[in-house]
Design an enzyme around this catalytic site. Structure first.
Site, mmCIF file in Angstrom:
data_model
loop_
_atom_site.group_PDB
_atom_site.id
_atom_site.type_symbol
_atom_site.label_atom_id
_atom_site.label_comp_id
_atom_site.label_asym_id
_atom_site.label_seq_id
_atom_site.Cartn_x
_atom_site.Cartn_y
_atom_site.Cartn_z
ATOM 1 N N LYS A 164 0.795 -1.232 0.323
ATOM 2 C CA LYS A 164 -0.302 0.062 -0.006
ATOM 3 C C LYS A 164 0.932 1.173 -0.004
ATOM 4 O O LYS A 164 1.775 0.629 0.293
ATOM 5 C CB LYS A 164 -1.125 -0.316 1.479
ATOM 6 C CG LYS A 164 -2.206 -0.790 1.127
ATOM 7 C CD LYS A 164 -2.885 -1.168 2.766
ATOM 8 C CE LYS A 164 -3.617 -1.499 2.782
ATOM 9 N NZ LYS A 164 -4.638 -0.827 1.582
ATOM 10 N N ARG A 185 -10.337 -11.174 1.555
ATOM 11 C CA ARG A 185 -11.537 -11.786 0.840
ATOM 12 C C ARG A 185 -10.612 -13.529 0.980
ATOM 13 O O ARG A 185 -11.419 -14.761 0.822
ATOM 14 C CB ARG A 185 -12.190 -11.911 -0.343
ATOM 15 C CG ARG A 185 -10.672 -11.714 -1.721
ATOM 16 C CD ARG A 185 -11.105 -10.619 -2.407
ATOM 17 N NE ARG A 185 -11.452 -9.247 -2.246
ATOM 18 C CZ ARG A 185 -11.895 -8.265 -3.765
ATOM 19 N NH1 ARG A 185 -11.824 -8.647 -4.858
ATOM 20 N NH2 ARG A 185 -11.395 -6.821 -2.863
#
Ligand code: BES
Ligand code: ZN
Ligand code: ZN
Length: 491
Positions: free
Chosen positions: A268, A342
């Site tokens: 990130k 996920r």
């Protein structure tokens, strides 16, 4: 902070206290007040433009003729259906206004509210007074909370006190969840998270902790792949509350617990990366719900599954283009190591339905920034394969002011999960990102009635404009699911 119930009038409030009154918008009426208090409030109202709008606060310092040091008038907005929520917000605004004011005692006057709603005022005060101060060593005295006692004055203090027991236990569960979310990631890594949840066995919960060896044996390669770049061991927690009939299928709650999400090799950007300490808020909500159910000895069987990992880049970290075989047998191509939530949920959900055959499964996860872009700060995104479950969750959310907004499991986006080399890939297009993530998760629920809450929008309001939420962790999901269980699955 201590909670008391009594039946004082504003006239008899103590010297060092602040007395707080609430008003509905457009119904600012002082006729129920007596003696000098009435005159003091009347005068203040005449010189201010106080209308009773939601969140409006008017302070009267050292009013002539009464002992109390201050009177605080609080607006709670138009009279609506839910007087309980209005009283919570009354107490919340009053506490927010006075917490560090120097006042030691806050006396709330709830008029002719029911005992249940008087208890709600005390609950609102507790939520609003929450602080996470563990790591402050040089706090300025004037920034320290001064309020030691909140006293709710009501017609039937005995019944209000009795009604408050359940709300106080819920406040504890929410504080537990907020603490977990607020802890820094060097302190709260998966094993430490596990220890804190294990301490809940004192409430009657049964906690199993599975480490990497057991997860490997179970074939949870998807969950493990996310944590493989971290020096901290991944953990899966199974938390059980057996308050219902023996053999009855449990309700299941599954939480994303990424204790820090650096993005992994798909690193990130630096800006706001610190907020990724709260990427475990789904797991913290599940821990909080289990705390709440045990705290009130709910007559239901429930299981919480917490997938705890740290997503870090190192020489062992998973790569974009890696293919892993999940516990379900489906293979997943990792396109972005930052779409890791996920991947964690895929094994946690599969394990959950496979082992427990639950009546219904609800997962909570800070899964996508897209949900936040779509919904702002007040609503979390809801997805479900069962209309009745979605509807009951929305209802419970309204009753607890933890709002949900349903988004579609749009089949037209399924093709975004197609991989050229594996059964599915973990990244689609940015458009509809929250939906694509939900569709991915759905591949692992095996047809069980299920709802997915993407709580990214609601985890960390800062600055917070919610009366009962200080800046920082809201503890979102605990109240909502506790209510949902009580209203739909207990007789
Ligand atoms: N933990 C993030 C989602 C998130 C974003 C939570 C902002 C809280 C605040 C999640 O793991 C993530 O990185 N999602 C990506 C998905 C993308 C790669 C498809 C995102 O939202 O950008
Ligand atoms: Zn991520
Ligand atoms: Zn994440």
């Amino acid at each position: 902070m201590q909670i008391e119930f009594g039946s004082d009038s504003l006239e008899s409030a103590a010297h060092d206290a602040a007395g707080a009154l609430f008003f509905h918008e457009g119904q600012v009426d002082v006729s129920t007040l007596e003696g000098p208090a009435r005159g003091a409030v009347q005068r203040a109202l005449e010189t201010a433009r106080f209308k009773g709008a939601q969140g409006e606060v008017l302070e009267i310092l050292a009013p002539a003729g009464i002992k109390a040091a201050r009177i605080v008038l609080v607006g709670v907005g138009p009279r609506g259906e839910d007087e309980g929520l209005a009283l919570e917000s009354f107490a919340g605004y009053a506490v927010k206004a006075l917490l560090t004011s120097g006042v030691r005692k806050l006396e709330l006057f709830v008029g002719d509210a029911s005992p249940e709603n008087a208890a709600r005022a005390a609950f609102g005060a507790q939520l609003a007074a929450y602080r996470f101060d563990r790591y402050r060593t040089t706090g300025k005295p004037e920034k320290q909370p001064s309020i030691q006692v909140v006293k709710v004055n009501t017609r039937d203090p005995g019944r209000a006190r009795a009604a408050h027991t359940a709300w106080a236990s819920l406040a504890d569960a929410i504080a537990f969840s907020r603490d977990l979310i607020s802890e820094p990631p060097n302190i709260l890594y998966p094993a430490e998270f596990a220890r804190r949840v294990q301490a809940l066995e004192r409430l009657g919960l049964v906690v199993e902790v599975l480490g990497e060896k057991q997860l490997t044996e179970l074939g949870m390669n998807a969950l493990l792949s996310v944590g493989q770049g971290s020096r901290r061991e991944s953990q899966l927690l199974v938390v059980r509350w057996d308050g219902g009939p023996e053999g009855q299928a449990p309700l299941a709650f599954v939480g994303k617990g990424v204790c820090f999400d650096s993005g992994g090799l798909t690193l990130k950007a630096g800006k706001n990366m610190d907020s990724m300490k709260w990427d475990m808020a789904g797991a913290a909500a599940v821990a909080g719900v289990m705390h709440a159910l045990a705290g009130r000895r709910a007559r239901v069987n429930a299981v919480g599954i917490l997938g705890l990992v740290e997503n870090m880049p190192d020489g062992q970290a998973q790569r974009p283009a890696d293919v892993i075989t999940s516990m379900s047998g489906q293979t997943i191509e990792i396109i972005s190591t930052d779409a890791e939530g996920r991947v964690v949920l895929s094994d946690a959900l599969w394990y959950c339905q496979n082992r427990f055959e639950p009546r219904v499964m609800v997962d909570l996860a800070t899964l996508t920034g897209a949900s936040q872009v779509a919904l702002g700060v007040e609503y979390a995104a809801l997805f479900s394969n069962t209309a009745a479950i979605a509807a009951s969750l929305v209802e419970a959310g309204k009753a607890e002011d933890e709002l949900l907004w349903q988004l579609p499991l749009s089949r037209r986006l399924e093709n975004q999960l197609d991989s050229t080399v594996a059964d599915l890939k973990n990244l689609g297009e940015p458009a509809g990102g929250a939906i694509v993530a939900a569709l991915f998760v759905q591949r692992f629920v095996n047809g069980v009635p299920w709802a997915h809450l993407d709580i990214t929008p609601t985890v960390w309001p800062s600055p917070s404009t919610f009366p009962t939420v200080p800046d920082g962790a809201r503890g979102f999901g605990v109240r909502l699911l506790n209510r949902w269980v009580a209203d739909n699955y207990e007789d």
